[in-house]
Scaffold this motif. Sequence first.
Motif, mmCIF file in Angstrom:
data_model
loop_
_atom_site.group_PDB
_atom_site.id
_atom_site.type_symbol
_atom_site.label_atom_id
_atom_site.label_comp_id
_atom_site.label_asym_id
_atom_site.label_seq_id
_atom_site.Cartn_x
_atom_site.Cartn_y
_atom_site.Cartn_z
ATOM 1 N N VAL A 675 -4.622 -6.349 3.342
ATOM 2 C CA VAL A 675 -4.814 -4.935 3.681
ATOM 3 C C VAL A 675 -3.563 -4.391 4.354
ATOM 4 C CG1 VAL A 675 -6.131 -3.342 5.131
ATOM 5 C CG2 VAL A 675 -7.323 -5.100 3.818
ATOM 6 N N GLY A 676 -2.968 -5.189 5.253
ATOM 7 C CA GLY A 676 -1.753 -4.762 5.923
ATOM 8 C C GLY A 676 -0.624 -4.488 4.949
ATOM 9 N N ASP A 677 -0.508 -5.320 3.914
ATOM 10 C CA ASP A 677 0.548 -5.120 2.920
ATOM 11 C C ASP A 677 0.357 -3.794 2.184
ATOM 12 O OD1 ASP A 677 2.811 -6.207 1.254
ATOM 13 O OD2 ASP A 677 1.297 -5.978 -0.307
ATOM 14 N N ARG A 678 -0.879 -3.477 1.867
ATOM 15 C CA ARG A 678 -1.136 -2.202 1.179
ATOM 16 C C ARG A 678 -0.852 -1.014 2.101
ATOM 17 N NH1 ARG A 678 -3.972 -2.188 -3.720
ATOM 18 N NH2 ARG A 678 -4.488 -4.288 -4.461
ATOM 19 N N ILE A 679 -1.185 -1.163 3.373
ATOM 20 C CA ILE A 679 -0.893 -0.089 4.316
ATOM 21 C C ILE A 679 0.609 0.138 4.418
ATOM 22 C CG2 ILE A 679 -0.944 0.514 6.767
ATOM 23 C CD1 ILE A 679 -3.722 -0.742 6.892
ATOM 24 N N VAL A 680 1.387 -0.945 4.436
ATOM 25 C CA VAL A 680 2.842 -0.820 4.482
ATOM 26 C C VAL A 680 3.348 -0.004 3.303
ATOM 27 C CG1 VAL A 680 4.998 -2.123 4.224
ATOM 28 C CG2 VAL A 680 3.260 -2.893 5.849
ATOM 29 N N ARG A 681 2.836 -0.272 2.112
ATOM 30 C CA ARG A 681 3.282 0.460 0.927
ATOM 31 C C ARG A 681 2.863 1.923 0.976
ATOM 32 N NH1 ARG A 681 0.942 -2.504 -3.834
ATOM 33 N NH2 ARG A 681 -0.352 -3.651 -2.376
ATOM 34 N N MET A 682 1.661 2.179 1.491
ATOM 35 C CA MET A 682 1.208 3.568 1.605
ATOM 36 C C MET A 682 2.066 4.354 2.597
ATOM 37 S SD MET A 682 -2.931 2.946 1.592
ATOM 38 C CE MET A 682 -3.746 2.176 0.180
ATOM 39 N N LEU A 683 2.465 3.705 3.684
ATOM 40 C CA LEU A 683 3.316 4.382 4.653
ATOM 41 C C LEU A 683 4.728 4.581 4.102
ATOM 42 C CD1 LEU A 683 2.209 2.653 7.990
ATOM 43 C CD2 LEU A 683 1.459 4.841 7.028
ATOM 44 N N ASP A 684 5.199 3.613 3.322
ATOM 45 C CA ASP A 684 6.494 3.773 2.665
ATOM 46 C C ASP A 684 6.532 5.048 1.827
ATOM 47 O OD1 ASP A 684 7.884 1.626 3.606
ATOM 48 O OD2 ASP A 684 7.399 0.299 1.941
ATOM 49 N N ALA A 685 5.421 5.359 1.195
ATOM 50 C CA ALA A 685 5.380 6.498 0.284
ATOM 51 C C ALA A 685 5.599 7.824 0.990
ATOM 52 C CB ALA A 685 4.033 6.523 -0.453
#
Length: 838
Positions: A675-685
């Motif tokens: 879940v943390g990895d997906r959050i990182v990608r969403m914040l990158d966006a």
Amino acid sequence: MAQVGAPRGRTGFRSPRSRTLRSVATLGSAVLTLSVLAGCSSGGSDDDQPTAAQDNAPATRDRVADGGTLRWAVDAMPTTLNTFQADADGATTRIAGAVLPALHTLDERGRPRLNPDYLESAEVIETEPRQVVLYKLHQQAVWSNGREIGAPDFVAQWRALSGRNTAYWTARNAGYDRIEKIERGKSDLEVRVTFAKPYADWRALFTPLYPKEVMGTPDSFNDGARTALKATAGPFLLKSVDHDSGLVTLARNPRWWGQTSKLDSIVLTPVPRVERAAALAAGKLDLADVDRSAAERIALAVRDARSGPAGTRALAHGPGAGISPAAALRSWALAHGSDEEQAAEAQAAREQNQEAIARYAKEQSGLGRFVVRKSLEPAYTQLSLNGETGPLSDDRVRRAVARALDRKELAETVLKPLGLPAQPLGSHLALSGQAAYADSSDALGEQDTKEARALLADAGWVPGGALKKPKAGTKAGSEATKKDAAKEESAEKKSDDKTARAGAARTAEDDTPTNDGLYIVGDDKPGDRPAAPAAPAAGRPARRADVLAPAPAADTAFQSAALLRQAAALDMITDTETDTGTGRLGGESGRREDAATGTQDKGGAQTQAEPRTEPQAGARPGRPVAGAYAPRGTAAPAPGYAVDTANQALGKDGKALSLRFVLPSGPGSESLRAVGDRIVRMLDAVGIRTEVTKVPDDSFFKDHIASGDYDLALYSWPATAYPATDARPIYAKPEPASDGSLLVEQNYARVGTDRIDQLFDQAAATLDEDEAHDLVRQADARIWAAAGSIPLYQRPQLVVAKPDVVNAGAWGLAAPRYQDIGYKKPGSPGPAGEPDKN
């Protein structure tokens, strides 16, 4: 949760507020209080149901056999038997539920209900001038020593937990501090409790109820109840606590006046979660909560068992399952080659693998005899945003983080693979099925990349801002930010009219992953840390510990060399398949790890580190080729365009926008890290960069969350049937202490408002249930708007049981009914009404 010292904010209790400690569920094993329950989705009416139903193999008592012992896994032997002490854990709660009175229990919808085993009635009989609750006790209710349960027990518990006598080491006193007096009613079976001020959550009191022999003195409360209970009054009694083995045995209570317990005994067996699959396979457990990996193993074992008897089939999973033909040939060749040192190493690895495969196959055979029962756990996972200092002290940045998240996608990441409803949680304070539930997430708004970027720009975080120096005279922590904070309360009053609507879905470009900032605590040089080895995939060579090849017909160096050449040829085929998308996944082109020695192998049998010189298809003279190797020190080819990464990153006053994201690194936290990895990608966006820091499980909460040493963090809270009381310290506005530190209670996000506190106080003081529920919903909407924490999903509840264990498993919102747990009678219809096939 026990108090923990905090360098940037003390956790504790501020007087005169009452103490209410919620047990935090940070990792795989949650420590839940007796009042916890779970659910999610929208609603609030009496027709609302939990998102996921119970899965506990329900059976009527006439279909449950009398007798038997249930071996039930717990995380560890309890350090105390007193649930009101700070170090009480899940085992403490389980024992209390089986051996002590619970005046109100939770039904399948997570709502408190009167327990007829102890009470004939309990109701508010007066509201003016004081609130008075009259309890009428069951006429046959007695302690295990033969004494009737009565007013003296209520008085002793009130005095111990009221907070007036500091000699009692209590973890919580909420509600008890509001009591003015307790007295006997018209008979010994009536107890009158008078409150000094109204208390809506009075049903939360006296559950569990301890005897006066435990609560009567500080010594018996503090020390005596840690290892023994002088009297009990439940369907089971505490038979023994073995400190050597850690086993706690509960036996059927001969003085129990209710329906007789079906089981003779329950043995609580301490087994760490990472060892439970092996313990189940070895026949040491009958019932156990497990993590996702163990549940998946058992599902595979059940599938394999249906396909044929053990030993007649090769497992397509586990150690050695991902070995490619090339790796198998190379392993044998090296094990029987002329290089004695290399051969010995390869043979040792092969023997180790054979043992691992045999052990795994044996465990799978044992696991095939169990079933997995699943529902949603009474706990939810949230993203916490530390608003004390840094960029997240600005509510616009916190809201931008929240608007960047696709909560539906995050819920699906964890719950969808398990076949559970993947609905994002809509409330901090109540769950689907509870009367107070309503989805208040509109107060913050749905995922919207454009809106998130606009909020960041409004807060001053813009592309190229990292290169701009602050203007002369501007102090660190701009005055504008301070003025914004001063206006927080007035702005909050208008928050109900500022609900945002999301319209644009994220594009593929918005979800580009990044590894920027990855750091694991303990690595001296995070930039030099090698990548973690991936699990062997089908058709891909495995590491030494995963290799096993059939025994050869002859053992000669000639055959060894020939097989190495064959392995190289197979590798070339595999490389071709990879290039066309049909072979191995991942890895560097033309590069793999030797199956026997772990050395990197380039181009089949070639083992030296020299660069390749063979021309590649499509290569042009003088031009670099993708995947080609260059000598050490060769400069990378320059791109055909100019890249200004400083301008691409968001910044403000010469500082880049970067948040420290703390995650646990233990073996039971894989889902959390995904879940943390997906959050990182969403914040990158949206332009928010993160520095991911993975820390040991035992320091994750104490050294980071409670102390405020983080910007972003994922952890879980148990839900509660009494949010006005139990949730208040989690969202109470932090206040400065006399020594200059920040007193945060359990508000580890350090974000709160006076209005939220007022709504909690009003909800706890009103005796009109509908009004109390409405006040809780208002508080929740304001918590959403403050964006200190973002609820994501309700955690999965996975319980492994023997198929004939009934009335036990994934209870969902409800409390267990211990006297009904047992083994199904042979030949009786199954839980779903189907006849027994055994």
